[in-house]
Design a protein around this motif. Sequence first.
Motif, PDB file in Angstrom:
ATOM      1  N   ARG A   1      -6.666   3.996   6.390  1.00 33.85           N
ATOM      2  CA  ARG A   1      -5.371   3.129   6.695  1.00 33.85           C
ATOM      3  C   ARG A   1      -5.721   1.967   7.515  1.00 33.85           C
ATOM      4  O   ARG A   1      -5.978   2.272   8.253  1.00 33.85           O
ATOM      5  N   GLU A  47      -4.671  -5.588  -1.690  1.00 35.38           N
ATOM      6  CA  GLU A  47      -5.230  -6.831  -1.719  1.00 35.38           C
ATOM      7  C   GLU A  47      -5.798  -7.892  -2.523  1.00 35.38           C
ATOM      8  O   GLU A  47      -5.815  -9.093  -2.029  1.00 35.38           O
ATOM      9  N   THR A 107       1.096  -1.053   0.116  1.00 41.49           N
ATOM     10  CA  THR A 107       0.227   0.196  -0.199  1.00 41.49           C
ATOM     11  C   THR A 107       0.980   1.654  -0.084  1.00 41.49           C
ATOM     12  O   THR A 107       1.172   1.922  -0.739  1.00 41.49           O
TER      13      THR A 107
HETATM   14  N1  ASP Z   1      -3.114  -2.054   3.037  1.00 42.28           N
HETATM   15  C1  ASP Z   1      -4.542  -0.987   3.850  1.00 42.28           C
HETATM   16  C2  ASP Z   1      -2.692  -0.076   4.303  1.00 42.28           C
HETATM   17  O1  ASP Z   1      -2.018  -1.092   4.613  1.00 42.28           O
HETATM   18  C3  ASP Z   1      -5.004  -1.558   4.511  1.00 42.28           C
HETATM   19  C4  ASP Z   1      -4.990  -3.068   5.808  1.00 42.28           C
HETATM   20  O2  ASP Z   1      -3.162  -2.934   5.674  1.00 42.28           O
HETATM   21  O3  ASP Z   1      -5.828  -2.951   6.796  1.00 42.28           O
HETATM   22  O4  ASP Z   1      -3.780   0.699   5.191  1.00 42.28           O
END
Ligand code: ASP
Length: 415
Positions: free
Chosen positions: A145, A69, A42
Amino acid sequence: MKFGGSSVADAEQVKRAARRIVAKRESGYRVVAVLSARGKTTDELIAMAEEVSPAPDPREMDMLLSTGERISCALCAMAINDLGQQAISLTGSQAGIVTDTSHTKARILDVRSERIEAALEDDKIVLVAGFQGVSTSRDVTTLGRGGSDTTAVALAAALGAEECEIYTDVAGVFSADPRIVSNARLLPVVSFEEMLEMSASGAGVLQLRSVEYARNHGVRIHCRSSLDDGPGTVVVSEQDTLEQPLVTAVTHSTGEARITLLGVPDQPGIAGRIFSTLADANVNVDMIIQNEPLADGRRADMSFTVARDDIRIARAALEAVVDEVGIGAVAMDEEMGKVSIVGAGMRSHPGVAAKVFNVLGEARINIEMISTSPIKISCVIPGARVPDAVRLLHAAFGLAGEDTILPEDPFGGAR
Ligand code: ASP
Ligand code: MG
Protein backbone atom coordinates in the motif's frame (compact mmCIF):
# COMPACT_ATOMS: atom_id res chain seq x y z
CA MET A 1 6.24 13.97 -10.66
CA LYS A 2 4.00 11.62 -8.73
CA PHE A 3 0.29 12.18 -8.21
CA GLY A 4 -1.53 10.40 -5.41
CA GLY A 5 -4.91 8.76 -5.77
CA SER A 6 -6.81 11.70 -4.30
CA SER A 7 -5.18 14.00 -6.87
CA VAL A 8 -6.57 12.03 -9.83
CA ALA A 9 -9.89 10.90 -8.33
CA ASP A 10 -12.22 12.41 -10.94
CA ALA A 11 -12.04 13.68 -14.51
CA GLU A 12 -11.42 17.29 -13.47
CA GLN A 13 -8.53 16.23 -11.29
CA VAL A 14 -7.00 14.08 -14.00
CA LYS A 15 -7.15 17.10 -16.29
CA ARG A 16 -5.63 19.30 -13.60
CA ALA A 17 -2.75 16.85 -13.15
CA ALA A 18 -2.34 16.74 -16.93
CA ARG A 19 -2.10 20.56 -17.05
CA ARG A 20 0.48 20.54 -14.32
CA ILE A 21 2.56 17.94 -16.08
CA VAL A 22 2.32 19.83 -19.39
CA ALA A 23 3.28 23.11 -17.70
CA LYS A 24 6.38 21.42 -16.29
CA ARG A 25 7.27 20.05 -19.72
CA GLU A 26 6.76 23.46 -21.29
CA SER A 27 9.03 25.06 -18.72
CA GLY A 28 11.82 22.99 -20.24
CA TYR A 29 11.92 19.81 -18.18
CA ARG A 30 11.56 16.28 -19.42
CA VAL A 31 8.83 14.73 -17.36
CA VAL A 32 8.15 11.24 -16.10
CA ALA A 33 4.95 11.12 -14.06
CA VAL A 34 3.86 8.29 -11.82
CA LEU A 35 0.18 8.02 -11.00
CA SER A 36 -1.68 6.17 -8.28
CA ALA A 37 -5.04 4.51 -8.68
CA ARG A 38 -7.95 6.94 -8.62
CA GLY A 39 -9.58 7.74 -5.29
CA LYS A 40 -10.58 4.60 -3.44
CA THR A 41 -9.99 2.28 -6.40
CA THR A 42 -7.45 0.06 -4.65
CA ASP A 43 -9.72 -0.38 -1.63
CA GLU A 44 -12.60 -1.25 -3.96
CA LEU A 45 -10.49 -3.80 -5.81
CA ILE A 46 -9.49 -5.42 -2.51
CA ALA A 47 -13.15 -5.53 -1.46
CA MET A 48 -14.05 -7.16 -4.79
CA ALA A 49 -11.45 -9.85 -4.23
CA GLU A 50 -12.73 -10.51 -0.72
CA GLU A 51 -16.23 -10.92 -2.09
CA VAL A 52 -15.17 -13.90 -4.14
CA SER A 53 -12.50 -15.39 -1.88
CA PRO A 54 -11.81 -15.33 1.88
CA ALA A 55 -8.05 -15.42 1.31
CA PRO A 56 -7.36 -14.29 -2.25
CA ASP A 57 -4.41 -15.81 -4.03
CA PRO A 58 -1.60 -13.21 -3.87
CA ARG A 59 -0.55 -13.59 -7.49
CA GLU A 60 -4.08 -12.97 -8.70
CA MET A 61 -4.44 -10.15 -6.19
CA ASP A 62 -1.55 -8.41 -7.91
CA MET A 63 -3.09 -8.93 -11.35
CA LEU A 64 -6.20 -7.25 -10.01
CA LEU A 65 -4.65 -4.42 -7.98
CA SER A 66 -2.25 -3.35 -10.72
CA THR A 67 -5.16 -2.37 -12.94
CA GLY A 68 -6.05 0.70 -10.86
CA GLU A 69 -2.86 2.54 -11.71
CA ARG A 70 -3.11 1.61 -15.38
CA ILE A 71 -6.50 3.31 -15.58
CA SER A 72 -5.11 6.56 -14.16
CA CYS A 73 -2.16 6.60 -16.54
CA ALA A 74 -4.14 5.87 -19.68
CA LEU A 75 -6.68 8.58 -18.83
CA CYS A 76 -4.01 11.13 -18.02
CA ALA A 77 -2.14 10.34 -21.25
CA MET A 78 -5.35 11.06 -23.18
CA ALA A 79 -5.78 14.39 -21.38
CA ILE A 80 -2.15 15.36 -22.03
CA ASN A 81 -2.46 14.53 -25.72
CA ASP A 82 -5.44 16.89 -25.90
CA LEU A 83 -3.27 19.66 -24.46
CA GLY A 84 -0.94 19.39 -27.42
CA GLN A 85 1.88 17.36 -25.88
CA GLN A 86 2.60 13.75 -26.67
CA ALA A 87 2.26 11.29 -23.83
CA ILE A 88 2.70 7.56 -23.51
CA SER A 89 1.49 5.47 -20.60
CA LEU A 90 3.40 2.40 -19.43
CA THR A 91 2.65 -0.34 -16.94
CA GLY A 92 5.28 -0.98 -14.27
CA SER A 93 6.47 -3.93 -16.28
CA GLN A 94 6.76 -1.94 -19.51
CA ALA A 95 8.60 0.75 -17.60
CA GLY A 96 11.23 -1.78 -16.54
CA ILE A 97 10.47 -2.00 -12.83
CA VAL A 98 11.84 -5.42 -11.84
CA THR A 99 10.92 -6.77 -8.41
CA ASP A 100 11.34 -9.85 -6.26
CA THR A 101 8.55 -12.43 -6.19
CA SER A 102 6.82 -11.53 -2.91
CA HIS A 103 3.34 -10.77 -4.19
CA THR A 104 1.48 -7.77 -2.71
CA LYS A 105 4.67 -6.57 -0.95
CA ALA A 106 7.31 -6.85 -3.64
CA ARG A 107 10.61 -5.02 -3.47
CA ILE A 108 12.19 -3.30 -6.44
CA LEU A 109 15.41 -5.05 -7.48
CA ASP A 110 16.25 -3.14 -10.63
CA VAL A 111 14.95 -0.37 -12.85
CA ARG A 112 15.63 -0.98 -16.53
CA SER A 113 14.76 2.43 -17.76
CA GLU A 114 15.76 2.15 -21.44
CA ARG A 115 12.22 2.30 -22.71
CA ILE A 116 11.45 5.40 -20.65
CA GLU A 117 14.65 7.05 -21.81
CA ALA A 118 13.85 6.27 -25.44
CA ALA A 119 10.39 7.79 -25.06
CA LEU A 120 11.84 10.92 -23.42
CA GLU A 121 14.35 11.11 -26.25
CA ASP A 122 11.35 11.01 -28.58
CA ASP A 123 10.03 14.11 -26.84
CA LYS A 124 7.26 12.25 -25.06
CA ILE A 125 5.90 12.73 -21.59
CA VAL A 126 6.05 9.31 -19.93
CA LEU A 127 3.33 8.18 -17.54
CA VAL A 128 4.18 5.18 -15.42
CA ALA A 129 1.64 3.14 -13.49
CA GLY A 130 2.76 3.30 -9.87
CA PHE A 131 2.79 0.58 -7.23
CA GLN A 132 3.72 -2.26 -9.57
CA GLY A 133 6.41 -4.12 -11.39
CA VAL A 134 7.26 -7.44 -12.92
CA SER A 135 8.94 -10.13 -10.88
CA THR A 136 12.05 -12.09 -11.74
CA SER A 137 9.65 -14.93 -12.60
CA ARG A 138 7.72 -12.64 -14.97
CA ASP A 139 4.60 -12.19 -12.91
CA VAL A 140 2.97 -8.84 -12.20
CA THR A 141 3.69 -7.71 -8.64
CA THR A 142 2.60 -4.82 -6.45
CA LEU A 143 4.76 -2.92 -3.98
CA GLY A 144 2.52 -2.69 -0.90
CA ARG A 145 0.00 0.00 0.00
CA GLY A 146 1.25 3.45 -0.90
CA GLY A 147 3.79 1.88 -3.26
CA SER A 148 3.49 4.51 -5.99
CA ASP A 149 5.76 6.74 -3.92
CA THR A 150 8.44 4.09 -4.19
CA THR A 151 7.91 3.74 -7.94
CA ALA A 152 8.44 7.49 -8.27
CA VAL A 153 11.58 7.57 -6.13
CA ALA A 154 13.05 4.52 -7.88
CA LEU A 155 12.49 6.12 -11.28
CA ALA A 156 13.94 9.43 -10.09
CA ALA A 157 17.05 7.55 -8.94
CA ALA A 158 17.38 5.51 -12.14
CA LEU A 159 16.91 8.55 -14.39
CA GLY A 160 19.10 10.86 -12.32
CA ALA A 161 16.22 13.30 -11.81
CA GLU A 162 16.88 16.61 -10.12
CA GLU A 163 14.07 15.99 -7.69
CA CYS A 164 11.16 13.64 -7.09
CA GLU A 165 8.00 15.70 -6.67
CA ILE A 166 5.22 13.97 -4.78
CA TYR A 167 1.90 15.76 -5.38
CA THR A 168 -0.75 15.02 -2.81
CA ASP A 169 -3.95 16.38 -1.28
CA VAL A 170 -2.13 17.97 1.67
CA ALA A 171 0.31 20.87 1.63
CA GLY A 172 3.28 18.74 2.66
CA VAL A 173 4.55 17.04 5.81
CA PHE A 174 3.08 18.41 9.04
CA SER A 175 4.16 18.38 12.69
CA ALA A 176 1.10 16.16 13.35
CA ASP A 177 -1.94 15.01 11.43
CA PRO A 178 -3.86 18.26 10.77
CA ARG A 179 -7.13 16.34 11.00
CA ILE A 180 -6.37 15.75 14.68
CA VAL A 181 -4.29 18.81 15.56
CA SER A 182 -5.78 21.94 14.02
CA ASN A 183 -2.66 24.05 14.56
CA ALA A 184 -0.19 21.51 13.17
CA ARG A 185 2.66 23.22 11.35
CA LEU A 186 3.86 22.58 7.80
CA LEU A 187 7.50 21.46 8.01
CA PRO A 188 9.62 23.09 5.27
CA VAL A 189 12.50 20.59 5.58
CA VAL A 190 12.73 17.12 7.10
CA SER A 191 15.77 14.85 7.12
CA PHE A 192 15.62 11.35 5.65
CA GLU A 193 16.25 9.91 9.11
CA GLU A 194 13.33 11.77 10.65
CA MET A 195 11.07 11.04 7.70
CA LEU A 196 11.91 7.33 7.94
CA GLU A 197 10.85 7.29 11.58
CA MET A 198 7.76 9.34 10.78
CA SER A 199 6.67 7.06 7.93
CA ALA A 200 7.40 3.97 10.01
CA SER A 201 5.30 5.29 12.88
CA GLY A 202 2.20 6.25 10.94
CA ALA A 203 2.71 9.51 9.01
CA GLY A 204 0.66 8.73 5.92
CA VAL A 205 2.34 11.17 3.55
CA LEU A 206 5.12 8.99 2.15
CA GLN A 207 5.46 5.24 2.00
CA LEU A 208 8.27 4.04 4.26
CA ARG A 209 10.05 2.19 1.49
CA SER A 210 10.10 5.26 -0.72
CA VAL A 211 11.97 7.18 1.97
CA GLU A 212 14.40 4.30 2.48
CA TYR A 213 15.00 4.16 -1.24
CA ALA A 214 15.47 7.94 -1.44
CA ARG A 215 17.97 7.91 1.41
CA ASN A 216 19.92 5.02 -0.08
CA HIS A 217 20.09 6.64 -3.50
CA GLY A 218 20.28 10.28 -2.42
CA VAL A 219 17.02 11.29 -4.13
CA ARG A 220 15.64 14.63 -2.98
CA ILE A 221 11.90 14.29 -2.33
CA HIS A 222 9.66 17.32 -2.63
CA CYS A 223 6.25 16.70 -1.16
CA ARG A 224 3.64 19.28 -2.19
CA SER A 225 0.00 20.01 -2.82
CA SER A 226 -1.52 19.19 -6.18
CA LEU A 227 -4.03 22.03 -5.62
CA ASP A 228 -1.75 25.04 -5.29
CA ASP A 229 1.82 26.25 -5.63
CA GLY A 230 2.69 26.15 -1.94
CA PRO A 231 6.30 25.47 -0.93
CA GLY A 232 5.62 22.00 0.47
CA THR A 233 8.24 19.96 2.31
CA VAL A 234 11.61 18.81 1.06
CA VAL A 235 13.14 15.64 2.42
CA VAL A 236 16.91 15.76 2.26
CA SER A 237 19.95 14.38 4.03
CA GLU A 238 20.64 15.52 7.57
CA GLN A 239 23.63 17.67 6.68
CA ASP A 240 21.33 19.74 4.46
CA THR A 241 18.85 20.53 7.23
CA LEU A 242 19.71 23.71 9.08
CA GLU A 243 18.25 23.12 12.51
CA GLN A 244 17.77 20.01 14.55
CA PRO A 245 14.74 20.66 16.72
CA LEU A 246 14.34 18.53 19.80
CA VAL A 247 11.04 17.19 18.52
CA THR A 248 9.97 17.65 14.91
CA ALA A 249 6.66 15.83 14.80
CA VAL A 250 4.12 13.70 16.59
CA THR A 251 2.91 10.75 14.56
CA HIS A 252 0.32 8.12 15.30
CA SER A 253 -1.33 5.01 14.06
CA THR A 254 -4.58 3.37 15.00
CA GLY A 255 -4.00 0.26 12.92
CA GLU A 256 -2.01 -1.75 15.44
CA ALA A 257 -2.73 -5.16 16.87
CA ARG A 258 -0.97 -6.77 19.79
CA ILE A 259 -0.33 -10.49 19.92
CA THR A 260 0.65 -12.06 23.24
CA LEU A 261 2.11 -15.54 23.48
CA LEU A 262 1.59 -16.94 26.96
CA GLY A 263 3.78 -19.64 28.43
CA VAL A 264 6.59 -19.66 25.89
CA PRO A 265 9.37 -22.14 26.80
CA ASP A 266 12.40 -20.18 28.03
CA GLN A 267 15.05 -21.81 25.87
CA PRO A 268 17.56 -20.55 23.35
CA GLY A 269 16.26 -20.61 19.78
CA ILE A 270 12.54 -20.32 20.53
CA ALA A 271 12.21 -16.63 19.67
CA GLY A 272 14.13 -17.27 16.47
CA ARG A 273 11.71 -20.04 15.54
CA ILE A 274 8.61 -17.94 16.25
CA PHE A 275 9.75 -14.82 14.44
CA SER A 276 11.14 -16.71 11.45
CA THR A 277 7.69 -18.17 10.99
CA LEU A 278 6.21 -14.66 10.96
CA ALA A 279 8.93 -13.37 8.67
CA ASP A 280 8.37 -16.22 6.21
CA ALA A 281 4.70 -15.24 6.13
CA ASN A 282 5.85 -11.69 5.30
CA VAL A 283 4.45 -10.24 8.55
CA ASN A 284 6.26 -7.15 9.78
CA VAL A 285 6.70 -7.20 13.54
CA ASP A 286 7.08 -3.84 15.24
CA MET A 287 7.55 -3.80 19.02
CA ILE A 288 8.52 -6.90 20.94
CA ILE A 289 8.46 -7.37 24.70
CA GLN A 290 9.45 -10.50 26.59
CA ASN A 291 9.15 -10.73 30.35
CA GLU A 292 11.40 -12.64 32.71
CA PRO A 293 10.03 -16.10 33.32
CA LEU A 294 9.10 -17.02 36.90
CA ALA A 295 12.15 -18.51 38.55
CA ASP A 296 10.67 -21.99 38.79
CA GLY A 297 8.50 -22.06 35.69
CA ARG A 298 10.99 -21.63 32.81
CA ARG A 299 8.23 -20.11 30.71
CA ALA A 300 8.01 -16.55 29.50
CA ASP A 301 5.30 -14.34 28.05
CA MET A 302 6.02 -12.53 24.83
CA SER A 303 4.04 -9.65 23.28
CA PHE A 304 4.55 -7.98 19.97
CA THR A 305 2.67 -5.69 17.65
CA VAL A 306 1.84 -6.14 13.98
CA ALA A 307 -0.25 -4.09 11.57
CA ARG A 308 -3.91 -4.91 12.13
CA ASP A 309 -4.15 -5.77 8.42
CA ASP A 310 -1.64 -8.56 8.97
CA ILE A 311 -3.39 -10.20 11.88
CA ARG A 312 -5.10 -12.91 9.86
CA ILE A 313 -1.85 -14.02 8.26
CA ALA A 314 -0.01 -13.77 11.59
CA ARG A 315 -2.59 -15.92 13.33
CA ALA A 316 -2.39 -18.58 10.63
CA ALA A 317 1.40 -18.58 10.70
CA LEU A 318 1.50 -18.89 14.49
CA GLU A 319 -0.94 -21.79 14.52
CA ALA A 320 1.70 -23.81 12.75
CA VAL A 321 4.26 -23.33 15.56
CA VAL A 322 2.11 -23.25 18.71
CA ASP A 323 2.25 -27.01 19.24
CA GLU A 324 5.73 -27.49 17.86
CA VAL A 325 7.24 -24.89 20.18
CA GLY A 326 4.87 -25.61 23.06
CA ILE A 327 3.26 -22.18 23.47
CA GLY A 328 0.58 -22.11 26.20
CA ALA A 329 -1.91 -19.72 24.57
CA VAL A 330 -2.16 -16.93 22.02
CA ALA A 331 -4.07 -13.73 22.85
CA MET A 332 -4.87 -10.94 20.38
CA ASP A 333 -5.82 -7.34 21.02
CA GLU A 334 -6.89 -5.63 17.84
CA GLU A 335 -7.75 -2.21 19.25
CA MET A 336 -4.31 -0.83 19.87
CA GLY A 337 -2.86 2.44 18.71
CA LYS A 338 0.54 4.02 18.79
CA VAL A 339 1.74 7.55 19.34
CA SER A 340 5.33 8.57 18.59
CA ILE A 341 7.48 11.65 18.77
CA VAL A 342 10.31 12.07 16.30
CA GLY A 343 13.16 14.56 16.29
CA ALA A 344 16.85 14.52 15.44
CA GLY A 345 17.60 16.77 18.41
CA MET A 346 16.57 14.20 21.02
CA ARG A 347 19.73 12.23 20.29
CA SER A 348 21.62 14.51 22.60
CA HIS A 349 18.91 15.55 25.08
CA PRO A 350 17.97 13.67 28.24
CA GLY A 351 14.46 13.83 29.65
CA VAL A 352 12.43 13.58 26.47
CA ALA A 353 11.06 10.13 27.31
CA ALA A 354 10.23 11.22 30.85
CA LYS A 355 8.25 14.15 29.48
CA VAL A 356 6.30 11.92 27.08
CA PHE A 357 5.40 9.50 29.87
CA ASN A 358 4.39 12.32 32.21
CA VAL A 359 2.14 13.93 29.62
CA LEU A 360 0.40 10.62 28.94
CA GLY A 361 0.25 9.76 32.63
CA GLU A 362 -1.38 13.06 33.57
CA ALA A 363 -4.07 12.37 30.98
CA ARG A 364 -4.53 8.87 32.43
CA ILE A 365 -3.53 7.25 29.18
CA ASN A 366 -2.06 3.85 29.95
CA ILE A 367 1.15 2.95 28.14
CA GLU A 368 1.10 -0.70 27.11
CA MET A 369 4.43 -0.96 25.32
CA ILE A 370 7.34 1.38 24.64
CA SER A 371 10.05 1.39 22.03
CA THR A 372 12.73 3.92 21.22
CA SER A 373 15.38 4.71 18.66
CA PRO A 374 17.94 7.50 18.98
CA ILE A 375 15.48 9.91 17.36
CA LYS A 376 12.06 8.43 18.25
CA ILE A 377 9.96 7.41 21.23
CA SER A 378 6.85 5.32 20.57
CA CYS A 379 4.16 4.24 23.01
CA VAL A 380 1.47 1.68 22.30
CA ILE A 381 -1.73 2.89 23.94
CA PRO A 382 -5.42 2.01 23.69
CA GLY A 383 -6.60 2.94 20.18
CA ALA A 384 -9.41 5.16 21.48
CA ARG A 385 -6.97 7.47 23.30
CA VAL A 386 -4.74 8.17 20.29
CA PRO A 387 -6.23 11.56 19.30
CA ASP A 388 -5.91 12.90 22.87
CA ALA A 389 -2.34 11.67 23.11
CA VAL A 390 -1.37 13.31 19.82
CA ARG A 391 -2.89 16.68 20.79
CA LEU A 392 -1.33 16.69 24.24
CA LEU A 393 2.17 15.77 23.05
CA HIS A 394 2.02 18.26 20.18
CA ALA A 395 1.18 21.02 22.66
CA ALA A 396 3.65 19.85 25.33
CA PHE A 397 6.59 19.98 22.92
CA GLY A 398 5.58 23.39 21.54
CA LEU A 399 5.03 22.27 17.97
CA ALA A 400 2.06 24.50 17.16
CA GLY A 401 2.13 26.70 14.06
CA GLU A 402 3.02 30.36 14.38
CA ASP A 403 -0.41 31.74 13.71
CA THR A 404 -1.91 29.90 16.63
CA ILE A 405 0.83 30.42 19.22
CA LEU A 406 -0.50 32.31 22.22
CA PRO A 407 0.83 35.89 22.50
CA GLU A 408 2.30 35.26 25.97
CA ASP A 409 4.55 32.51 24.58
CA PRO A 410 8.06 34.01 25.01
CA PHE A 411 9.48 31.83 22.24
CA GLY A 412 7.07 33.06 19.59
CA GLY A 413 7.12 30.80 16.58
CA ALA A 414 10.86 30.34 16.73
CA ARG A 415 11.02 26.83 18.04
N1 ASP B 1 -3.02 2.52 -5.15
C1 ASP B 1 -2.13 1.95 -4.19
C2 ASP B 1 -2.70 2.12 -2.79
O1 ASP B 1 -3.80 2.63 -2.64
C3 ASP B 1 -0.75 2.52 -4.30
C4 ASP B 1 -0.62 4.00 -4.02
O2 ASP B 1 -1.59 4.72 -3.91
O3 ASP B 1 0.51 4.47 -3.90
O4 ASP B 1 -2.10 1.74 -1.85
MG1 MG C 1 -0.70 7.04 -1.71
